[in-house]
Design an enzyme around this catalytic site. Sequence first.
Site, mmCIF file in Angstrom:
data_model
loop_
_atom_site.group_PDB
_atom_site.id
_atom_site.type_symbol
_atom_site.label_atom_id
_atom_site.label_comp_id
_atom_site.label_asym_id
_atom_site.label_seq_id
_atom_site.Cartn_x
_atom_site.Cartn_y
_atom_site.Cartn_z
ATOM 1 N N GLY A 133 0.827 -1.204 0.000
ATOM 2 C CA GLY A 133 0.000 0.000 0.000
ATOM 3 C C GLY A 133 0.857 1.247 0.000
ATOM 4 O O GLY A 133 1.230 1.761 1.068
ATOM 5 N N SER A 135 0.959 4.056 -3.202
ATOM 6 C CA SER A 135 0.319 5.197 -3.873
ATOM 7 C C SER A 135 -1.092 5.450 -3.354
ATOM 8 O O SER A 135 -1.807 4.525 -2.939
ATOM 9 C CB SER A 135 0.260 4.950 -5.388
ATOM 10 O OG SER A 135 1.551 4.886 -5.941
ATOM 11 N N GLU A 250 12.611 -3.623 -5.210
ATOM 12 C CA GLU A 250 11.673 -3.761 -6.322
ATOM 13 C C GLU A 250 12.365 -3.498 -7.652
ATOM 14 O O GLU A 250 12.224 -4.263 -8.607
ATOM 15 C CB GLU A 250 10.501 -2.802 -6.155
ATOM 16 C CG GLU A 250 9.517 -2.863 -7.319
ATOM 17 C CD GLU A 250 8.402 -1.843 -7.203
ATOM 18 O OE1 GLU A 250 7.280 -2.179 -7.589
ATOM 19 O OE2 GLU A 250 8.654 -0.720 -6.733
#
Length: 402
Positions: A133, A135, A250
């Site tokens: 969670g 953006s 990421e």
Amino acid sequence: MTEVNDDAELEAFRAEARAWLEANFPPSQKGRPTELQYSGSPPQGDALLWKQRMAEKGWGVPTWPKEYGGGGLSARAARGLQEEMARIGASNPIYISLGVTMVGPTVLDYGTHEQKLRHLPPIARGEIVWCLGYSEPGAGSDLASLQTRALDKGDHWEISGQKVWTSGANHADWCGVLVRTDPAARKHEGISFIMTDMRQPGVEARPIEMIGGASSFCEVFFSEARAAKDDLLGPLNGGWTVGKRLLQHERASQTGDPVSARQPDPLQDVAKRYVELDEQGRIADADLRTRLTRQLMHEKAHALTIARAHAESRGNASPSNAVSMLKASSTLIAQTRAELTVEMMGSSGLGWAGDGFSRDEIVTVRGWLGGKAISIAGGSYEVQHNIIAKRILNLPDAASTS
């Protein structure tokens, strides 16, 4: 940890890995890609068997410590394993998940021993689906403007707010949420990272249908959702640092890898199936031939840079500058490849459904459309270029010079 300090030790490990793979890899899975863990399509049959065997061995997360469900391999040994798997057409049935590529490494960086024992083994076994969670409708590229709040209720956190573009939230068991825990602090300094159970009444995930036909992104609404006090990852109000570290993991996972169990068909082979060839067996259109050649050169350069990044990562806990550049180049390469493929397919590149198109043609077209999102996901293409300009090239901020 299984170390390989020289070529002889590496070859001995490769022989061990080959023997194990020969005994445990189901032949039916050769060349089959791994499904995204948040796709809602759990593995069955031989695919499930292969996942279970890899989990038991710890090789789904080969470099994680054994006590947390990993394989305890060094980076060099893990690379050797990956190459042996690619040689026989085996993919890692656990790797393609946010838990493995992002959440798990961040828990390893910042988690307490108790948090690691609680969260990492289920990730390593592929039993738990995670989402993130980050953006919000009013906090995209300017993530520090987020407004989702976590209130300290003494024995728990109470979370309320909205997130958007949350991948796989409708299938997730847990979510790593960036929340505001100190509204009075400067916006970067009042944020915390809290791990939250998605299977509770105060959480609602609404899928967003995408142009490619899938719904991998969601809106998520938190309405007085609860999180345990010890689900705070890292220091209170230190979530900005934790969140940035997760994004580094990421970007490292999104660079692509030259060693893969299922490479797409070479572009030149696609061309020979769909476009006109000259008397020498070459693509007749000289402009297309030039663009295809340039794409193949870029793909080769990208693969070599990945190999260099792997070499630089040995003994280095932080991602190298090459990782930031690879995130941008992988986006460009993937989208250009998709555009070229659809162009070469001609009218066959218009297939959405129906008997008039092959399965590969339909998958290619939907993949081309879905691939538009990769220049936004994980940080936009433009933002990534700004990061390269400021942090790697040390160029001045354009806003300050205008």
